[in-house]
Design a protein around this motif. Sequence first.
Motif, PDB file in Angstrom:
ATOM      1  N   GLN A   1      15.996  -9.635  -4.157  1.00  0.00           N
ATOM      2  CA  GLN A   1      15.126  -8.507  -4.488  1.00  0.00           C
ATOM      3  C   GLN A   1      14.169  -8.212  -3.349  1.00  0.00           C
ATOM      4  O   GLN A   1      13.099  -8.792  -3.266  1.00  0.00           O
ATOM      5  CB  GLN A   1      14.330  -8.820  -5.746  1.00  0.00           C
ATOM      6  N   PRO A   2      14.570  -7.303  -2.466  1.00  0.00           N
ATOM      7  CA  PRO A   2      13.716  -7.001  -1.322  1.00  0.00           C
ATOM      8  C   PRO A   2      12.608  -6.012  -1.691  1.00  0.00           C
ATOM      9  O   PRO A   2      12.766  -5.196  -2.596  1.00  0.00           O
ATOM     10  CB  PRO A   2      14.672  -6.365  -0.327  1.00  0.00           C
ATOM     11  N   GLU A   3      11.517  -6.114  -1.013  1.00  0.00           N
ATOM     12  CA  GLU A   3      10.431  -5.160  -1.186  1.00  0.00           C
ATOM     13  C   GLU A   3       9.814  -4.948   0.196  1.00  0.00           C
ATOM     14  O   GLU A   3       9.537  -5.914   0.897  1.00  0.00           O
ATOM     15  CB  GLU A   3       9.394  -5.730  -2.152  1.00  0.00           C
ATOM     16  N   VAL A   4       9.619  -3.705   0.590  1.00  0.00           N
ATOM     17  CA  VAL A   4       9.057  -3.470   1.920  1.00  0.00           C
ATOM     18  C   VAL A   4       7.699  -2.795   1.814  1.00  0.00           C
ATOM     19  O   VAL A   4       7.432  -2.065   0.875  1.00  0.00           O
ATOM     20  CB  VAL A   4       9.980  -2.618   2.813  1.00  0.00           C
ATOM     21  N   PHE A   5       6.860  -3.059   2.792  1.00  0.00           N
ATOM     22  CA  PHE A   5       5.498  -2.541   2.797  1.00  0.00           C
ATOM     23  C   PHE A   5       5.262  -1.775   4.076  1.00  0.00           C
ATOM     24  O   PHE A   5       5.622  -2.226   5.148  1.00  0.00           O
ATOM     25  CB  PHE A   5       4.489  -3.687   2.682  1.00  0.00           C
TER      26      PHE A   5
ATOM     27  N   THR B   1      -8.434  -8.356   5.329  1.00  0.00           N
ATOM     28  CA  THR B   1      -7.140  -8.941   4.956  1.00  0.00           C
ATOM     29  C   THR B   1      -6.153  -9.015   6.108  1.00  0.00           C
ATOM     30  O   THR B   1      -5.459 -10.001   6.282  1.00  0.00           O
ATOM     31  CB  THR B   1      -6.482  -8.109   3.839  1.00  0.00           C
TER      32      THR B   1
ATOM     33  N   ASP C   1       2.912 -13.531  -5.195  1.00  0.00           N
ATOM     34  CA  ASP C   1       4.093 -12.974  -5.858  1.00  0.00           C
ATOM     35  C   ASP C   1       5.200 -12.693  -4.846  1.00  0.00           C
ATOM     36  O   ASP C   1       5.459 -11.556  -4.484  1.00  0.00           O
ATOM     37  CB  ASP C   1       3.680 -11.684  -6.586  1.00  0.00           C
TER      38      ASP C   1
ATOM     39  N   PHE D   1       7.559   4.503   3.352  1.00  0.00           N
ATOM     40  CA  PHE D   1       6.452   3.644   2.947  1.00  0.00           C
ATOM     41  C   PHE D   1       6.897   2.532   2.013  1.00  0.00           C
ATOM     42  O   PHE D   1       6.084   1.882   1.386  1.00  0.00           O
ATOM     43  CB  PHE D   1       5.363   4.470   2.293  1.00  0.00           C
TER      44      PHE D   1
ATOM     45  N   PRO E   1      -4.482  -1.724  -1.970  1.00  0.00           N
ATOM     46  CA  PRO E   1      -4.361  -3.164  -1.740  1.00  0.00           C
ATOM     47  C   PRO E   1      -4.798  -3.581  -0.334  1.00  0.00           C
ATOM     48  O   PRO E   1      -4.476  -2.908   0.628  1.00  0.00           O
ATOM     49  CB  PRO E   1      -2.866  -3.443  -1.949  1.00  0.00           C
TER      50      PRO E   1
ATOM     51  N   MET F   1      15.657   1.537  -1.535  1.00  0.00           N
ATOM     52  CA  MET F   1      15.730   0.347  -0.674  1.00  0.00           C
ATOM     53  C   MET F   1      16.787   0.543   0.420  1.00  0.00           C
ATOM     54  O   MET F   1      17.823   1.134   0.178  1.00  0.00           O
ATOM     55  CB  MET F   1      16.099  -0.859  -1.527  1.00  0.00           C
TER      56      MET F   1
ATOM     57  N   VAL G   1      -0.014  -8.346   3.204  1.00  0.00           N
ATOM     58  CA  VAL G   1      -0.795  -9.585   3.153  1.00  0.00           C
ATOM     59  C   VAL G   1      -1.439  -9.772   1.781  1.00  0.00           C
ATOM     60  O   VAL G   1      -1.453 -10.879   1.240  1.00  0.00           O
ATOM     61  CB  VAL G   1      -1.865  -9.607   4.265  1.00  0.00           C
ATOM     62  N   SER G   2      -1.924  -8.682   1.197  1.00  0.00           N
ATOM     63  CA  SER G   2      -2.574  -8.901  -0.095  1.00  0.00           C
ATOM     64  C   SER G   2      -1.556  -9.263  -1.162  1.00  0.00           C
ATOM     65  O   SER G   2      -1.873  -9.974  -2.104  1.00  0.00           O
ATOM     66  CB  SER G   2      -3.448  -7.720  -0.507  1.00  0.00           C
ATOM     67  N   LYS G   3      -0.311  -8.799  -0.988  1.00  0.00           N
ATOM     68  CA  LYS G   3       0.747  -9.218  -1.908  1.00  0.00           C
ATOM     69  C   LYS G   3       1.040 -10.720  -1.718  1.00  0.00           C
ATOM     70  O   LYS G   3       1.217 -11.450  -2.689  1.00  0.00           O
ATOM     71  CB  LYS G   3       2.018  -8.396  -1.641  1.00  0.00           C
TER      72      LYS G   3
ATOM     73  N   GLU H   1      -1.033 -12.937  -0.546  1.00  0.00           N
ATOM     74  CA  GLU H   1      -2.173 -13.691  -1.071  1.00  0.00           C
ATOM     75  C   GLU H   1      -2.120 -13.825  -2.571  1.00  0.00           C
ATOM     76  O   GLU H   1      -2.586 -14.808  -3.144  1.00  0.00           O
ATOM     77  CB  GLU H   1      -3.487 -13.013  -0.638  1.00  0.00           C
TER      78      GLU H   1
ATOM     79  N   ARG I   1      -7.761  -0.029   6.910  1.00  0.00           N
ATOM     80  CA  ARG I   1      -8.743   0.039   5.815  1.00  0.00           C
ATOM     81  C   ARG I   1     -10.162   0.142   6.371  1.00  0.00           C
ATOM     82  O   ARG I   1     -11.058  -0.588   5.958  1.00  0.00           O
ATOM     83  CB  ARG I   1      -8.645  -1.197   4.908  1.00  0.00           C
TER      84      ARG I   1
ATOM     85  N   SER J   1      -1.301  -4.213   2.916  1.00  0.00           N
ATOM     86  CA  SER J   1      -0.664  -4.280   1.598  1.00  0.00           C
ATOM     87  C   SER J   1       0.207  -5.522   1.503  1.00  0.00           C
ATOM     88  O   SER J   1       0.216  -6.216   0.488  1.00  0.00           O
ATOM     89  CB  SER J   1       0.209  -3.053   1.356  1.00  0.00           C
TER      90      SER J   1
END
Lengths: 307, 317, 586
Positions: C464-468, B36, C482, A245, B31, A250, C475-477, C479, B281, C473
């Motif tokens: 700095q990778p970030e995965v969703f 969205t 950041d 998730f 979120p 990472m 898309v709201s990030k 929006e 959602r 989640s």
Amino acid sequence: MEANSRMTGLHESRVQRQKSSLFRQSLKRLMKNKLAVAGFGVVVCMFVLCFIGPFFSPYTDNKINMTLMNKAPNLQHLLGTDALGRDILTRVMQAGRISLTVGLASMLLSVFIGALLGAIAGYYRGIADQVIMRIADLLMTIPSLPLLFIFGALLSEWKVRADYRMYIVMLMLSIVNWPGLARMVRGQMLSLREREFMQAAVVLGLRDSRKLFHHLLPNVVPLLIVMATLNIGGAILSESVLSFFGLGVMPPTPTWGNMIDAANNMIDFQDHPWLWIPPGLSIFATVIAINIFGDGLRDVLDPKQKR
Amino acid sequence: MSTYLTKRLLYMLVILFAASLLIFCLYASTPGDFITGNIKLTAERKAELREIYGLNKPMLERYGIWMNNAFHGDFGYSLAQQKPVLQLFNDYIWNSFLLAAVSTFLTWVIAVIVGVISAYKQYSWFDTLVMVAIFAAMSLPSFFIGLFLIKILAVDLKWLPPGGMITTGSNATGLAYLKEVVRHMALPVVVMTLLGLGSLTRYFRSNMIDVLKQDYIRTARAKGLKERKVLFTHALRNALLPAITLVGFELPALFGGSLIIEQIFNWPGIGQLYMKSFGLRDYPLLMGFTMFIAILTVIGTLLSDILYRVADPRVRL
Amino acid sequence: MRKSTLVLSTLLITGSMLLAACSDNNNSNTATGNTPTSATADSGGTAGTEATASPAPVSAGALSEPFTATDLTKLPAVAQNRTDTIIVGLTDPSGAFTPYFQESGYDGNVSSLLYASLVTVDDKGVPTPELAESWDVSDDQLTYTFHLRKDLKFSDGSPLTADDVAFTWTIQYDKAYDGGSSLPSLNVKGGKAYKEGTAKTVEGIKVIDPQTISVTLEKPNATALVTLGSNVLSKAYYGKDYKFGQLDYIKKLHEHPLGDGPYKLEKFLPGQEVRLTANENYFKGKPKTEHFIYKTSEGDVWQFLETGEVDYASFSASEENIEKLKALGFVNIIPYTPSTYGYMQVNLKHEQLKDKEVRQAIMYGLDRQSIYVDAQQGAGAIANIPASPISWAYTEEGINPYKYDPEKAKQLLDAAGWTVGANGIREKGGKPLSIHYLGSKSKNTDIFIAVAKENFEALGIEFQPEVFADFNSLVSKVEGGDYDLVSFSTSMLTDPADGFMQFFDGEITDYDNPKFLELYNKALATTDIEQRKAVYKELYQLFNDELPILFTSYKKTVYAYNGRIQNLTVSPFIGLAGSLPEWTLK
């Protein structure tokens, strides 16, 4: 365990000598259980391999090499290479560091919280029991999926570095997951309280803490050990869920869970067994070994068996 | 006992109320919302849709609306599936229940038998073998066992279908239909049973070991009773008794569906639906389902507490 | 304890579902038989575009030519025994089969067989007649007049007339309409008044006679023809209970659709199958195969194809997949390049990416060949412009391919004032050069992050990778603003103008370039394809140099299907629906 307890010096009190002999006895009994010893051996080997092994590997930098993609085991790469040409043996060992640490840590924490709250509820009853158990009831109704996502969003908002996030999430999960164990411990406590030996303890006028720590908790230890060993496998697997998730480690950093997950389709499963066998076997061996060892330990520590 | 029950029932209501509020807030603060994900919509249209669905209202007001409707038996329409939530439950939950009920039954039967035998023959080669096998089953990721069985039994040997609940396009009815479903559920049931077997067998084994060491067993043996009678009438009953408290905890699991199994075996269950709804959602469906499981959990907990008392009369409730 | 472990492990496999539902970002073989969704299909087509210029032939990965089954005797008995039924896998139809009222693209796949459109598009994305025999567009591009075919019928035999079309358009302006159709954004004259309840009808919609209907817009819109020319709902059936502001009754009809397409619904088994039978009232004649079934199959469909449970499946065009498929012997394989492109949205508000040079440096410094082609075993190609290689506007003339060149990237960064600091990270004015990347959780994102981490490190950029795990989640990030880079893929593009969609529907708001707007409008102002091509070439060159988004890749797919099926073709724009009525089983 403390090595000095083996030395029975003249200056030591009688109590300590008694303790030491108890420990020795247990150890002796444990050593007799060949299976448990073997299990312990495997766990130790796993730790040694994962924490020391990578120092002897020439591939620790995890360099990507597209020409070596999905190669079967060969002399250069004893366990083959993955979809980006990285050495699987090295990655399995590096993955083990994280998976083992995370598994142990989260198991310890949830067992500690669960046992403590369960014991308090079961022993003191009354208000404490009501409060703890009602909170437990409430927590048990809460689905963990949205919880995970909210944790993730919060950590992301607070700009916690992605590398550390998984540990925090792991901790949070342990904190949220105590109700099951607490209920079980409480149940045991309730039934132990009514046993003859406890009534004897009450008649003797023993202090609460003595009753709790010397008479009740030791009787729960076997249960705790069973739960803890059961839990550790789950924790190792749940690490992969977290990674999945995006809340875990990472991607370039391997864990057993995310390595196995890479083969989660029929095609890789059939055609590239070296992708999932090494991490799969590692989880498998570790969890079996811990379980068997835990089982042996339970037999040894069970006070009822000391008759 | 009856005052205890009324008290517990009251607690149950309070907990369910608190849970519904907590769960609602949890979903609402995850979120992103239902709108969205559809990034093709313009900002104005998004605002319009939020207005229609009431997503722009404050969280507590939305909760109030939901609660009010729920009290009137209206659990709303699924936003993504465009169907009443209750109808969706009816479409999917029974399929999940079928799998769970059969595999739970098998798990218990096998766990009791294997647990008792291996406890009786503690440390024998049988016991060792069983313990290793149990741990093995517990240490494998479920998707692995699933894929493995599909590959061997469905793809290579073609003995069983690789997934689904009926043969695609089949119009079978009656006995033929039953046969079809049984064939299709064989593999998922085996996997679910394997996964659940470990901890339960271990539980029964250690209970039985404890019981066998009790004085009354020694007494029974000393009286010269047949070993079989000692084992099955005296020991087994006492070893099983504490386990009935676990029955309550199985309740939510019976209806909750199993996501991995359902996905791997393409089983039309509620677990998959929940996961999809979460991704989208789809609040009405999420709330409905989670509350349903919460109710079962609370009932299950109460049930197990009561059974506990029945099983061990020494415990004061 | 047992509970927590169980709950967690149940989550293990689920992410693929979360993703499959929303993002096209992964090449994995999830969605099968995926025709364009209702949402994507109705964007595109400029008024009266004339057909010319065939798209450049594109090979899909290791497969350049269609492959014919070598040994049909290997076909599993299950598939062998089907004589009048074809089965195609479909991820997750939910049962909302009414066009305009469905939320899931998979329901769109089903309804595209249940309902025919007024206008469809051909293989090149050019509008062609379907239920409408022809149409006229007024000179001011505001009034569209559709001429329906004679004797059109719904599947129950009732006639289809201009009244039905008017009804279909009107209810999309109802204030209770909550569907995702883009028709309301076309600004039909009087639509707003109707929505507000101040008018009884939509003024711009005029039924001229039972075969003719016209509609007037408030301002010209290039996508209007295809959007207006979509499915038709029967007024007698869907409009029976209609009152203004009340559309809830339609939900009850979702599972009992009444359409005019090649097939009609026989039975819907939730989570299992959608069974369709041929519609004898279809205007092109009854389809050749009596039964068609969409089988719900999540995730991996390999085993279903191999055991003959489905007749058709799509896979990413990797060498390995193709070899495996060829080895099956009983499937035909056709290569296919979807008309989409992948890109990274850039946060132009952030200081470090405001400079064109930095964006170019990233393009040079990122080893896109490794990420999108080599690691995919050829199931991908590198994109450099906002158009798919199958589009008629596609060009490589004057386009910088941004071949992997870390040295050039370093020079560009130096020139932009980002110099290597003490710890090896570049800085400018005391600020370190750091890139915060967002991606959907998938195997491809893992590959991207692994390679990009190496690449960026070599350039002296902190990565700095970030995965969703789920699209919402992510898309709201985004929006929230950041991020620096975020990976996306477009939906199906029909007209070249669609390739710039994200700059107009509110996704990207901070790219402000008058030249871009001027060219974009110029390309839409004409219907002459050669002229448009020239303008798009200029536009692509501008984007290729300016890089308001970073272009990543094209996907390559193969379709594998039962060798007994004849006449199967897959259109890049309408998928299977076009050729399906012609399919026969040998």
